[in-house]
Structures are given as structure tokens and as C-alpha cells.
Scaffold this motif. Structure first.
Motif, PDB file in Angstrom:
ATOM      1  N   ARG A  11       0.920  -1.401  -0.050  1.00  0.00           N
ATOM      2  CA  ARG A  11       0.338  -0.142  -0.046  1.00  0.00           C
ATOM      3  C   ARG A  11       0.871   1.247   0.033  1.00  0.00           C
ATOM      4  N   ARG A  12       2.264   0.993   0.863  1.00  0.00           N
ATOM      5  CA  ARG A  12       2.637   2.549   1.520  1.00  0.00           C
ATOM      6  C   ARG A  12       3.631   2.725  -0.826  1.00  0.00           C
ATOM      7  N   LEU A  13       4.198   2.247  -0.938  1.00  0.00           N
ATOM      8  CA  LEU A  13       4.524   1.208  -2.444  1.00  0.00           C
ATOM      9  C   LEU A  13       3.646   2.278  -3.187  1.00  0.00           C
ATOM     10  N   PHE A  14       2.943   1.847  -3.489  1.00  0.00           N
ATOM     11  CA  PHE A  14       1.453   1.899  -4.318  1.00  0.00           C
ATOM     12  C   PHE A  14       0.795   3.687  -4.402  1.00  0.00           C
ATOM     13  N   THR A  15       1.501   4.329  -3.416  1.00  0.00           N
ATOM     14  CA  THR A  15       0.926   5.798  -3.248  1.00  0.00           C
ATOM     15  C   THR A  15       2.127   6.444  -3.316  1.00  0.00           C
ATOM     16  N   GLU A  16       3.315   5.816  -4.193  1.00  0.00           N
ATOM     17  CA  GLU A  16       4.643   6.373  -4.143  1.00  0.00           C
ATOM     18  C   GLU A  16       4.974   5.999  -5.751  1.00  0.00           C
ATOM     19  N   LEU A  17       3.994   5.513  -6.348  1.00  0.00           N
ATOM     20  CA  LEU A  17       4.782   5.244  -7.695  1.00  0.00           C
ATOM     21  C   LEU A  17       3.965   6.316  -8.480  1.00  0.00           C
ATOM     22  N   LYS A  18       5.440   6.542  -9.367  1.00  0.00           N
ATOM     23  CA  LYS A  18       5.141   7.592 -10.368  1.00  0.00           C
ATOM     24  C   LYS A  18       5.274   7.022 -11.849  1.00  0.00           C
ATOM     25  N   PRO A  19       4.597   7.865 -12.576  1.00  0.00           N
ATOM     26  CA  PRO A  19       5.403   7.108 -14.290  1.00  0.00           C
ATOM     27  C   PRO A  19       6.515   6.936 -14.973  1.00  0.00           C
ATOM     28  N   GLY A  20       6.903   5.686 -14.947  1.00  0.00           N
ATOM     29  CA  GLY A  20       7.944   5.985 -15.343  1.00  0.00           C
ATOM     30  C   GLY A  20       8.431   4.570 -14.333  1.00  0.00           C
ATOM     31  N   ASP A  21       8.370   4.237 -13.402  1.00  0.00           N
ATOM     32  CA  ASP A  21       9.527   3.517 -12.072  1.00  0.00           C
ATOM     33  C   ASP A  21       9.062   2.123 -12.708  1.00  0.00           C
ATOM     34  N   ARG A  22      10.179   1.342 -12.076  1.00  0.00           N
ATOM     35  CA  ARG A  22       9.906   0.140 -12.645  1.00  0.00           C
ATOM     36  C   ARG A  22       9.650  -0.779 -11.829  1.00  0.00           C
ATOM     37  N   VAL A  23       8.543  -1.515 -11.779  1.00  0.00           N
ATOM     38  CA  VAL A  23       8.162  -2.737 -10.124  1.00  0.00           C
ATOM     39  C   VAL A  23       7.802  -4.147 -10.870  1.00  0.00           C
ATOM     40  N   ARG A  24       7.952  -4.551  -9.601  1.00  0.00           N
ATOM     41  CA  ARG A  24       7.903  -6.250  -9.888  1.00  0.00           C
ATOM     42  C   ARG A  24       6.682  -6.204  -9.231  1.00  0.00           C
ATOM     43  N   VAL A  25       5.450  -7.282  -9.425  1.00  0.00           N
ATOM     44  CA  VAL A  25       4.286  -7.173  -9.180  1.00  0.00           C
ATOM     45  C   VAL A  25       4.525  -9.141  -8.897  1.00  0.00           C
ATOM     46  N   THR A  40       4.773 -10.376 -12.202  1.00  0.00           N
ATOM     47  CA  THR A  40       4.346  -9.698 -13.387  1.00  0.00           C
ATOM     48  C   THR A  40       5.272  -8.401 -13.422  1.00  0.00           C
ATOM     49  N   ARG A  41       6.565  -7.647 -14.333  1.00  0.00           N
ATOM     50  CA  ARG A  41       7.391  -7.371 -14.160  1.00  0.00           C
ATOM     51  C   ARG A  41       6.993  -6.455 -15.527  1.00  0.00           C
ATOM     52  N   GLY A  42       7.809  -4.600 -14.746  1.00  0.00           N
ATOM     53  CA  GLY A  42       7.341  -3.688 -16.284  1.00  0.00           C
ATOM     54  C   GLY A  42       7.479  -2.331 -15.788  1.00  0.00           C
ATOM     55  N   THR A  43       7.355  -1.032 -16.189  1.00  0.00           N
ATOM     56  CA  THR A  43       7.019   0.097 -16.290  1.00  0.00           C
ATOM     57  C   THR A  43       6.023   0.572 -15.576  1.00  0.00           C
ATOM     58  N   VAL A  44       5.975   1.381 -14.858  1.00  0.00           N
ATOM     59  CA  VAL A  44       4.417   2.005 -14.466  1.00  0.00           C
ATOM     60  C   VAL A  44       4.113   2.980 -15.673  1.00  0.00           C
ATOM     61  N   VAL A  45       2.717   2.580 -16.333  1.00  0.00           N
ATOM     62  CA  VAL A  45       2.800   3.634 -16.487  1.00  0.00           C
ATOM     63  C   VAL A  45       0.945   4.949 -16.403  1.00  0.00           C
ATOM     64  N   SER A  46       0.264   4.357 -15.054  1.00  0.00           N
ATOM     65  CA  SER A  46      -0.402   5.150 -14.253  1.00  0.00           C
ATOM     66  C   SER A  46      -1.099   4.100 -13.334  1.00  0.00           C
ATOM     67  N   THR A  47      -1.183   4.651 -12.188  1.00  0.00           N
ATOM     68  CA  THR A  47      -2.047   4.421 -11.267  1.00  0.00           C
ATOM     69  C   THR A  47      -3.282   4.753 -11.258  1.00  0.00           C
ATOM     70  N   ASP A  48      -4.109   4.239 -10.422  1.00  0.00           N
ATOM     71  CA  ASP A  48      -5.665   4.498 -10.326  1.00  0.00           C
ATOM     72  C   ASP A  48      -6.032   4.254  -9.187  1.00  0.00           C
ATOM     73  N   ARG A  49      -8.049   4.085  -8.664  1.00  0.00           N
ATOM     74  CA  ARG A  49      -8.619   3.462  -7.899  1.00  0.00           C
ATOM     75  C   ARG A  49      -9.968   3.907  -8.384  1.00  0.00           C
ATOM     76  N   ARG A  50     -10.389   2.658  -9.137  1.00  0.00           N
ATOM     77  CA  ARG A  50     -11.444   2.985  -9.520  1.00  0.00           C
ATOM     78  C   ARG A  50     -12.134   2.483  -9.026  1.00  0.00           C
ATOM     79  N   ARG A  51     -13.859   3.203  -8.563  1.00  0.00           N
ATOM     80  CA  ARG A  51     -14.933   2.649  -8.310  1.00  0.00           C
ATOM     81  C   ARG A  51     -15.820   1.516  -9.353  1.00  0.00           C
ATOM     82  N   HIS A  52     -15.823  -0.241  -8.235  1.00  0.00           N
ATOM     83  CA  HIS A  52     -16.681  -0.958  -9.357  1.00  0.00           C
ATOM     84  C   HIS A  52     -17.572  -1.498  -8.853  1.00  0.00           C
ATOM     85  N   GLY A  53     -18.670  -2.278  -9.613  1.00  0.00           N
ATOM     86  CA  GLY A  53     -19.851  -2.768  -9.287  1.00  0.00           C
ATOM     87  C   GLY A  53     -19.360  -4.729  -8.926  1.00  0.00           C
TER      88      GLY A  53
END
Length: 92
Positions: A11-25, A40-53
Motif C-alpha cells: 500500500r505504501r509503495l503503491f501511493t509512491e508510484l510514478k509513471p516510469g517507475d519499474r516494478v515487480r508485482v 508481472t514486471r514492467g514500467t508504470v504507465v499510470s495508477t488509479d483507484r476505480r469504483r466498480h460494481g
């Protein structure tokens, strides 16, 4: 229920992520009764919090949210990973 060390760190790392960061999930995939972990490994394009049903027959005022990371994998593929309590997130 108390949060695990991995959950708090994720949770802490998720809030710090910026586009261009490399992550391993490291996350779980569940199909029917089968569950397995995958990475899954890759470069962050974006992060989002979405409401769903995903939950039906709930009160209209209930808010259900998911935290998402849009990743660009090394092969150029875009993929979305949903963060849940079993997800482990690391800087790569």
C-alpha cells in the motif's frame, strides 16, 4: 483484521508510484478452485483507484474500490494489475 507486513509495504509503495517507475508485482490468479502465484514486471504507465460494481445486491451507497497499476511490459504489451491483500509489490 490486522494488515500483514507485505500488505502495508505494498500500500505504501503503491501511493509512491510514478509513471516510469519499474516494478515487480507478485499476485494470485484464481480460476474456479485453482489458485496460483504469478509475477508481472514492467514500467508504470499510470495508477488509479476505480469504483466498480463487482458486488451485486448491495446498498446503493456502498462504495467498492480497486487500486490498479497499468504496466508496460518489456515486450511492449500493456497490462493492468489489480492490487488486493495478497499482492506483493516491489521496485524492480
Amino acid at each position: 483484521m490486522p494488515q500483514t507486513t507485505f500488505e502495508l509495504a505494498t500500500r505504501r509503495l503503491f501511493t509512491e508510484l510514478k509513471p516510469g517507475d519499474r516494478v515487480r508485482v507478485v499476485h494470485e490468479v484464481k480460476v474456479g478452485l485453482k489458485t496460483w502465484k504469478t509475477e508481472t514486471r514492467g514500467t508504470v504507465v499510470s495508477t488509479d483507484r476505480r469504483r466498480h460494481g463487482l458486488h451485486n445486491r448491495r446498498n446503493v451507497d456502498d462504495k467498492v474500490w480497486s487500486d490498479l497499476i497499468l504496466l508496460k511490459r518489456d515486450d511492449g504489451e500493456l497490462t493492468t494489475v489489480t492490487i488486493d491483500e495478497w499482492t506483493e509489490l516491489y521496485r524492480a
